[in-house]
Design a protein around this motif. Structure first.
Motif, PDB file in Angstrom:
ATOM      1  N   ASN A 194       3.770 -27.407 -11.926  1.00 38.04           N
ATOM      2  CA  ASN A 194       3.960 -27.542 -13.575  1.00 38.04           C
ATOM      3  C   ASN A 194       3.343 -26.528 -14.203  1.00 38.04           C
ATOM      4  N   TYR A 195       1.962 -26.060 -13.828  1.00 36.39           N
ATOM      5  CA  TYR A 195       1.037 -25.165 -14.391  1.00 36.39           C
ATOM      6  C   TYR A 195       1.615 -23.860 -14.310  1.00 36.39           C
ATOM      7  N   TYR A 196       2.263 -23.644 -12.948  1.00 32.50           N
ATOM      8  CA  TYR A 196       3.096 -22.278 -12.735  1.00 32.50           C
ATOM      9  C   TYR A 196       4.002 -22.054 -13.645  1.00 32.50           C
ATOM     10  N   GLN A 197       4.638 -23.051 -13.791  1.00 29.21           N
ATOM     11  CA  GLN A 197       6.195 -22.955 -14.638  1.00 29.21           C
ATOM     12  C   GLN A 197       5.666 -22.772 -16.173  1.00 29.21           C
ATOM     13  N   LYS A 198       4.620 -23.575 -16.510  1.00 28.49           N
ATOM     14  CA  LYS A 198       4.072 -23.475 -18.065  1.00 28.49           C
ATOM     15  C   LYS A 198       3.577 -22.131 -18.214  1.00 28.49           C
ATOM     16  N   LEU A 199       2.943 -21.491 -17.279  1.00 25.28           N
ATOM     17  CA  LEU A 199       2.742 -19.803 -17.488  1.00 25.28           C
ATOM     18  C   LEU A 199       3.895 -19.102 -17.484  1.00 25.28           C
ATOM     19  N   GLU A 200       4.777 -19.431 -16.873  1.00 24.16           N
ATOM     20  CA  GLU A 200       6.082 -18.417 -16.887  1.00 24.16           C
ATOM     21  C   GLU A 200       6.898 -18.602 -17.949  1.00 24.16           C
ATOM     22  N   ASP A 201       6.836 -19.893 -18.579  1.00 22.71           N
ATOM     23  CA  ASP A 201       7.508 -20.042 -19.878  1.00 22.71           C
ATOM     24  C   ASP A 201       7.004 -19.597 -20.974  1.00 22.71           C
ATOM     25  N   GLN A 202       5.641 -19.513 -21.076  1.00 22.25           N
ATOM     26  CA  GLN A 202       5.035 -18.860 -22.075  1.00 22.25           C
ATOM     27  C   GLN A 202       5.215 -17.577 -21.922  1.00 22.25           C
ATOM     28  N   MET A 203       5.119 -16.819 -20.743  1.00 17.85           N
ATOM     29  CA  MET A 203       5.468 -15.256 -20.739  1.00 17.85           C
ATOM     30  C   MET A 203       6.649 -14.845 -21.202  1.00 17.85           C
ATOM     31  N   ARG A 204       7.828 -15.814 -20.730  1.00 17.17           N
ATOM     32  CA  ARG A 204       9.158 -15.601 -21.377  1.00 17.17           C
ATOM     33  C   ARG A 204       9.327 -15.738 -22.768  1.00 17.17           C
ATOM     34  N   SER A 205       8.658 -16.691 -23.382  1.00 17.77           N
ATOM     35  CA  SER A 205       8.597 -16.878 -24.917  1.00 17.77           C
ATOM     36  C   SER A 205       7.997 -15.368 -25.398  1.00 17.77           C
ATOM     37  N   LEU A 206       6.977 -15.289 -24.782  1.00 18.17           N
ATOM     38  CA  LEU A 206       6.114 -14.025 -25.856  1.00 18.17           C
ATOM     39  C   LEU A 206       7.074 -12.716 -25.265  1.00 18.17           C
ATOM     40  N   LEU A 207       7.763 -12.490 -24.335  1.00 16.58           N
ATOM     41  CA  LEU A 207       8.795 -11.499 -24.153  1.00 16.58           C
ATOM     42  C   LEU A 207       9.411 -11.439 -25.118  1.00 16.58           C
ATOM     43  N   VAL A 208      10.172 -12.680 -25.505  1.00 14.27           N
ATOM     44  CA  VAL A 208      11.334 -12.616 -26.551  1.00 14.27           C
ATOM     45  C   VAL A 208      10.775 -12.167 -27.802  1.00 14.27           C
ATOM     46  N   GLN A 209       9.649 -12.823 -28.004  1.00 18.74           N
ATOM     47  CA  GLN A 209       8.718 -12.365 -29.479  1.00 18.74           C
ATOM     48  C   GLN A 209       8.578 -10.767 -29.230  1.00 18.74           C
ATOM     49  N   GLU A 210       8.182 -10.231 -28.508  1.00 24.03           N
ATOM     50  CA  GLU A 210       7.941  -8.906 -28.113  1.00 24.03           C
ATOM     51  C   GLU A 210       9.218  -8.002 -28.478  1.00 24.03           C
ATOM     52  N   ARG A 211      10.361  -8.466 -27.970  1.00 25.79           N
ATOM     53  CA  ARG A 211      11.442  -7.505 -28.263  1.00 25.79           C
ATOM     54  C   ARG A 211      12.023  -7.734 -29.530  1.00 25.79           C
ATOM     55  N   ALA A 212      11.356  -8.926 -30.437  1.00 28.67           N
ATOM     56  CA  ALA A 212      11.950  -9.069 -31.707  1.00 28.67           C
ATOM     57  C   ALA A 212      10.739  -8.420 -32.762  1.00 28.67           C
ATOM     58  N   THR A 213      10.024  -7.734 -32.089  1.00 24.15           N
ATOM     59  CA  THR A 213       8.816  -7.099 -32.861  1.00 24.15           C
ATOM     60  C   THR A 213       9.201  -5.664 -33.190  1.00 24.15           C
ATOM     61  N   ARG A 214       9.078  -5.328 -34.130  1.00 25.73           N
ATOM     62  CA  ARG A 214       9.257  -3.798 -34.752  1.00 25.73           C
ATOM     63  C   ARG A 214       8.012  -2.981 -34.635  1.00 25.73           C
ATOM     64  N   ASP A 215       6.741  -3.634 -34.958  1.00 26.69           N
ATOM     65  CA  ASP A 215       5.610  -3.052 -35.107  1.00 26.69           C
ATOM     66  C   ASP A 215       5.079  -2.677 -33.727  1.00 26.69           C
TER      67      ASP A 215
END
Length: 335
Positions: A194-215
């Motif tokens: 679950n800890y590994y899966q949580k890390l991966e989910d956080q990384m995917r969420s940040l990656l989505v956020q990074e794609r949407a960020t123009r700055d």
């Protein structure tokens, strides 16, 4: 009691002679009945020692020869030595021998009666030690020495069995501790996943956020966060591998190998008795070995299950690491 006293006096006599030889020459005074020649071999036997007098009497009443002995020590080691009889005389029924190995000498009185030479010596504590040498042959002395070597082997085997029994008791205790510890960590495997899966989910969420960020600066900061989560996963891998592969894996394999080396029948009692293993040592070994066999029956299935769980967790870790690496590379590409 008579047997124990004789054995003790025999050991003391041999040791006393050995001490005297270390100092120098030794004189033996014997009283012979009549003018009988004393040429020949004489053997002295005890449970833990044997000695041999080899005497040669010349026509001029001069006597030479050698004294040899062998002794079994309490630790199973054999000690042996010999001292040459460099001079000796027979005069009016008295036999005087000088065993020479240095410059000093000591006197020991004794008698010769028929086929027996009786020697007396004063021990280190002032006690009088008496021993009997009976006319025999060098072959008989060799048989005595061979018997002592057999007893020595039995003492050494007994010592090894006692030590191995001690190690088996220790292994049984360690196996119990290992199984409890391994089961505890195995129960935590779902939480680790679950800890590994949580890390991966956080990384995917940040990656989505990074794609949407123009700055670009903001994207760079998000990429750093993704890398930090990757490092956290790598650190968890290292800690988990150290725990599973060393504390659990290596010790488990060592215990498994130790149990696997147990003889199927714990050694045949008759076979061990024939090798002069004492009943007490035999009982100690049999008890420890049988307990170890029972412990192995409990340990083996647990070890197999834990090993399979570890292999499955390692496969999961490799896959999770690969997923995190893909996310890091994507974050760097977007940046």
């Amino acid at each position: 009691m008579w047997f124990a006293t004789r054995s003790y006096l025999g050991r003391m006599f041999i040791r006393h002679l050995a001490a005297l030889f270390a100092l120098g020459s030794v004189s033996l005074v014997n009283t012979a009945c009549g003018g009988r020649r004393v040429s020949g071999t004489y053997i002295s036997r005890e449970p833990t020692s044997a000695s041999m007098l080899q005497l040669t009497q010349a026509d001029n009443a001069q006597v030479t020869g050698v004294l040899s002995w062998i002794e079994l020590n309490a630790d199973g080691k054999l000690s042996s030595d010999q001292a040459p009889i460099t001079s000796g005389t027979i005069d009016s029924g008295q036999l005087t021998l000088t065993l020479h190995s240095g410059l000093l000498g000591k006197n020991v009185s004794g008698t010769v009666r028929w086929n027996t030479i009786t020697l007396q010596a004063v021990g280190s504590n002032g006690e009088v030690l008496t021993w009997h040498f009976v006319r025999s042959s060098p072959e008989d002395f060799k048989k005595c020495a061979d018997q002592l070597r057999g007893k020595a082997e039995g003492v050494m085997i007994s010592a090894r069995l006692v030590e191995r029994a001690r190690r088996l008791h220790q292994a049984i205790e360690e196996a119990e501790s290992w199984m409890a510890n391994a089961k505890l960590h195995a129960q935590q495997i779902p939480a680790v996943k679950n800890y590994y899966q949580k890390l991966e989910d956080q990384m995917r969420s940040l990656l989505v956020q990074e794609r949407a960020t123009r700055d670009s600066v903001a994207r760079s900061q998000i990429s750093v966060e993704i890398n930090q989560l990757y490092v956290a996963g790598a650190q968890a891998d290292v800690q988990g591998n150290q725990m599973w592969d060393q504390a659990i894996g290596e010790r488990g394999r060592s215990l498994s190998g130790g149990f696997a080396s147990l003889p199927p029948d714990c050694g045949t009692p008759k076979e061990l008795q024939q090798r002069d293993v004492t009943p007490q040592v035999l009982r100690t070994w049999q008890s420890a070995c049988q307990h170890a066999v029972s412990a192995r029956a409990k340990f083996d299935p647990v070890f197999k299950r834990i090993r399979n769980q570890r292999d499955e967790l390692r496969t999961f870790q490799i896959a999770a690491q690969s997923h995190r690496q893909v996310l890091v590379r994507e974050a760097e590409r977007i940046q």
